[in-house]
Design a protein around this motif. Structure first.
Motif, PDB file in Angstrom:
ATOM      1  N   UNK A  88       0.812  -1.221   0.000  1.00  0.00           N
ATOM      2  CA  UNK A  88       0.000   0.000   0.000  1.00  0.00           C
ATOM      3  C   UNK A  88       0.845   1.271   0.000  1.00  0.00           C
ATOM      4  N   UNK A  89       2.144   1.136  -0.110  1.00  0.00           N
ATOM      5  CA  UNK A  89       3.012   2.315  -0.071  1.00  0.00           C
ATOM      6  C   UNK A  89       3.065   2.992  -1.443  1.00  0.00           C
ATOM      7  N   UNK A  90       3.044   4.310  -1.439  1.00  0.00           N
ATOM      8  CA  UNK A  90       3.006   5.066  -2.698  1.00  0.00           C
ATOM      9  C   UNK A  90       4.319   4.995  -3.471  1.00  0.00           C
ATOM     10  N   UNK A  91       5.339   4.368  -2.879  1.00  0.00           N
ATOM     11  CA  UNK A  91       6.638   4.195  -3.550  1.00  0.00           C
ATOM     12  C   UNK A  91       6.710   2.897  -4.348  1.00  0.00           C
ATOM     13  N   UNK A  92       5.610   2.122  -4.373  1.00  0.00           N
ATOM     14  CA  UNK A  92       5.607   0.839  -5.087  1.00  0.00           C
ATOM     15  C   UNK A  92       5.930   1.049  -6.567  1.00  0.00           C
ATOM     16  N   UNK A  93       6.838   0.213  -7.081  1.00  0.00           N
ATOM     17  CA  UNK A  93       7.212   0.285  -8.498  1.00  0.00           C
ATOM     18  C   UNK A  93       6.641  -0.916  -9.239  1.00  0.00           C
ATOM     19  N   UNK A  94       5.882  -0.649 -10.291  1.00  0.00           N
ATOM     20  CA  UNK A  94       5.253  -1.748 -11.030  1.00  0.00           C
ATOM     21  C   UNK A  94       6.270  -2.506 -11.869  1.00  0.00           C
ATOM     22  N   UNK A  95       5.903  -3.722 -12.211  1.00  0.00           N
ATOM     23  CA  UNK A  95       6.738  -4.571 -13.077  1.00  0.00           C
ATOM     24  C   UNK A  95       5.914  -5.044 -14.275  1.00  0.00           C
ATOM     25  N   UNK A  96       5.231  -4.111 -14.907  1.00  0.00           N
ATOM     26  CA  UNK A  96       4.372  -4.447 -16.043  1.00  0.00           C
ATOM     27  C   UNK A  96       5.168  -5.117 -17.147  1.00  0.00           C
ATOM     28  N   UNK A  97       4.586  -6.146 -17.725  1.00  0.00           N
ATOM     29  CA  UNK A  97       5.242  -6.899 -18.788  1.00  0.00           C
ATOM     30  C   UNK A  97       4.211  -7.312 -19.826  1.00  0.00           C
ATOM     31  N   UNK A  98       4.654  -7.612 -21.029  1.00  0.00           N
ATOM     32  CA  UNK A  98       3.724  -7.901 -22.124  1.00  0.00           C
ATOM     33  C   UNK A  98       3.054  -9.258 -21.984  1.00  0.00           C
ATOM     34  N   UNK A  99       3.797 -10.242 -21.482  1.00  0.00           N
ATOM     35  CA  UNK A  99       3.278 -11.609 -21.420  1.00  0.00           C
ATOM     36  C   UNK A  99       3.323 -12.133 -19.989  1.00  0.00           C
ATOM     37  N   UNK A 100       2.196 -12.601 -19.488  1.00  0.00           N
ATOM     38  CA  UNK A 100       2.119 -13.224 -18.170  1.00  0.00           C
ATOM     39  C   UNK A 100       1.891 -14.724 -18.363  1.00  0.00           C
ATOM     40  N   UNK A 101       2.690 -15.524 -17.662  1.00  0.00           N
ATOM     41  CA  UNK A 101       2.615 -16.982 -17.767  1.00  0.00           C
ATOM     42  C   UNK A 101       2.248 -17.563 -16.409  1.00  0.00           C
ATOM     43  N   UNK A 102       1.178 -18.356 -16.365  1.00  0.00           N
ATOM     44  CA  UNK A 102       0.841 -19.136 -15.176  1.00  0.00           C
ATOM     45  C   UNK A 102       0.655 -20.579 -15.607  1.00  0.00           C
ATOM     46  N   UNK A 103       1.485 -21.456 -15.056  1.00  0.00           N
ATOM     47  CA  UNK A 103       1.442 -22.873 -15.413  1.00  0.00           C
ATOM     48  C   UNK A 103       2.454 -23.205 -16.488  1.00  0.00           C
TER      49      UNK A 103
END
Length: 415
Positions: A88-103
C-alpha cells in the motif's frame, strides 16, 4: 441488449431491487458523499450501471472515510492493517510486462498479482484518506499494465490467472475511474482484449474437458472477471452472461453445482455442502471469496445473488465456516467425472487438509448476512471475528493463495 430480464425481478408487479437502488438508495449514497444523482426507472433499457459498483459502492467508501477519520474501531484497526502493508506504499514500483505466464515453464505471474494488490491498496488509501501520492501510484500501476500487457498464457492454469487477476484488476480500476491520472479507456480496452476472451473461452469450452472436471473456483473466478469487465465497460451483455451462468451454468461454478447438497436444521442451522469440501479447505475457503466477490459486485448493481435459491450460498458459507471452526458437518459422497472421458472419482469425507486456514473472505459475508440482512449467521460470524481485522495481499504469505482475494473487509464492510 436489454438488461430487463435478469435485473427486474417482478413479484406481483413489485419494482426490482435495482430500480429501488437507483431511485432511492443510489441517490442517498451519492448525496452522502456530496455528489448528485439522477434517478432512473427499473425498466430503463439499457439501465445504467452504478459506479463505483463492484466490491465497494460510494456508501462503503464514505463510511470507511468517516469512521477512520473519527478513529472508530473496527475500521481503524482495518485501516492500520492496510497502511502497514508494503503493497500500500506510494513508492511501489510496477513490473508491467507484455506476457504473463501461469502454469508450465517461464512462470512470472507473481509480478501481476503483486502489482494488482499494490494498485488496489493504494487506491483504497486514496479513496479513504485522499492522499494524492497513493492515488497517483495506483494510476501509474494500472496504466502501465493496461498499456503493456498483451497476453496471458501457460498451461490450463492460464484460465485461473485470467479469472482471478481479471476481476481483481477491474476492481482496482473501478476505484480509480474518477482519478485524472488514470487512463480508463486503456484499461477497458486491455480487459476486453486480453482477459475477456480467456474468461469466455473457459466458461463456454472448459478447456475441452469433461464439464465436471474443473473445480468450482475455476468457473467462479472467470464468472467474476466477466461480471467485473461488464461493469467496468458498462457492457450489459457481459454482466448478464455472468449472472445467467451463476443461476444456470453447466459447470461447477453455478450455484446448484457449487452447493450440491443441502442439510436442513443441523443443530438449528441450515447448511450446504460446498463442491470442493471433499478436496481441501484452502480451496474451499477460496471459494467463499470467489463467490462472495461475485455476489457483492452483483449486489452493488442491484441484483441479489446472495439470497438466490433460498440463500443457498449462505448455507454453504455456514457449512464451510463450521467445519473450519473444527466442528463436525454432514457429508454426502460426492462423485464427478474427470479428464476428457469423464472418468469417475468420488470423495466420501470432508478434506481435512489446511483446515482452519486464514483467508480474508469472511467479513464480506458476515457484514452482508449478519448486518445488512440481520440474519443469524453464527458460524460465518465466528470465522469473521476470529480472523479480524482482515488484511490483504502480502499479509497471508507470498504465494498465490494469499492473493486470491483482495481483502481488507473489516475496513470496507464493517457496519
Amino acid at each position: 441488449m436489454s438488461r430487463t430480464s435478469p435485473h427486474t425481478h417482478h413479484e406481483a408487479g413489485r419494482v426490482s431491487r435495482r430500480g429501488l437502488l437507483k431511485t432511492a438508495g443510489g441517490l442517498t449514497a451519492a448525496l452522502a458523499v456530496g455528489a448528485t444523482a439522477t434517478a432512473t426507472t427499473a425498466d430503463a433499457a439499457p439501465a445504467a450501471f452504478t459506479h463505483p459498483g463492484m466490491l465497494h459502492n460510494a456508501g462503503d467508501i464514505n463510511r470507511a472515510k468517516v469512521r477512520v477519520a473519527a478513529g472508530d474501531d473496527p475500521w481503524l484497526s482495518g485501516w492500520n492493517r492496510l497502511t502497514a502493508n508494503s503493497h500500500s506504499q506510494s513508492t511501489w514500483t510496477n513490473r508491467a510486462t507484455a506476457t504473463i505466464v501461469r502454469g508450465g515453464t517461464g512462470e512470472n505471474y507473481p509480478q501481476l498479482y503483486n502489482d494488482i494488490a499494490a494498485a488496489y491498496q493504494n487506491a483504497l488509501r486514496w479513496k479513504v484518506a485522499g492522499t494524492e501520492a497513493n492515488g497517483r501510484c495506483a494510476a501509474n500501476i494500472l496504466n502501465a499494465w493496461s498499456r503493456t500487457l498483451t497476453t496471458v498464457t501457460g498451461n490450463a492454469d492460464r484460465f485461473l490467472a485470467a479469472g482471478l487477476y481479471g476481476w481483481q484488476f477491474a476492481n482496482a480500476c473501478e476505484l480509480m475511474r474518477d482519478h485524472p491520472a488514470f487512463d480508463l479507456a486503456a484499461a477497458q480496452d486491455m480487459m476486453v482484449r486480453v482477459f475477456y476472451p480467456l474468461n469466455n473461452q473457459f466458461l463456454t469450452g472448459h478447456n475441452d474437458a469433461c464439464i465436471t472436471n474443473y473445480w468450482a473456483n475455476w468457473d467462479l473466478c472467470n464468472m467474476a472477471s466477466v461480471m467485473a469487465i461488464g461493469i467496468l465497460t458498462d457492457n450489459a451483455a457481459k454482466y448478464d452472461q455472468a449472472v445467467t451462468y451463476f443461476k444456470s451454468g453447466a459447470g461447477n461454478g453455478s450455484i446448484q453445482h457449487a452447493v450440491p447438497f443441502l442439510y436442513g436444521d443441523v443443530e438449528g442451522y441450515d447448511l450446504g455442502q460446498w463442491q470442493e469440501s471433499g478436496r481441501d479447505q484452502g480451496h474451499t475457503v477460496m471459494g467463499m471469496g470467489q463467490m462472495g466477490a461475485l455476489c457483492e459486485m452483483a449486489w452493488n448493481q442491484g441484483d441479489d445473488l446472495y439470497s438466490y435459491d433460498g440463500r443457498r450460498f449462505m448455507k454453504a458459507a455456514q457449512y464451510v465456516a463450521k467445519y473450519n471452526l473444527n466442528m463436525d458437518v454432514p457429508f454426502t459422497t460426492y462423485t464427478w467425472g474427470t479428464g476428457q472421458n469423464c472418468a469417475q472419482q468420488s470423495q466420501t469425507v470432508p478434506g481435512a487438509a489446511s483446515r482452519g486456514q486464514v483467508r480474508p473472505v469472511w467479513a464480506m459475508l458476515h457484514y452482508h448476512y449478519g448486518r445488512r440482512l440481520l440474519l443469524d449467521d453464527k458460524y460465518i460470524a465466528q470465522m469473521c471475528f476470529s480472523v479480524a481485522p482482515e488484511g490483504g495481499g502480502g499479509d497471508y504469505g507470498t504465494t498465490s493463495g494469499g492473493f486470491d482475494q483482495l481483502g481488507f473487509g473489516t475496513l470496507m464492510y464493517a457496519k
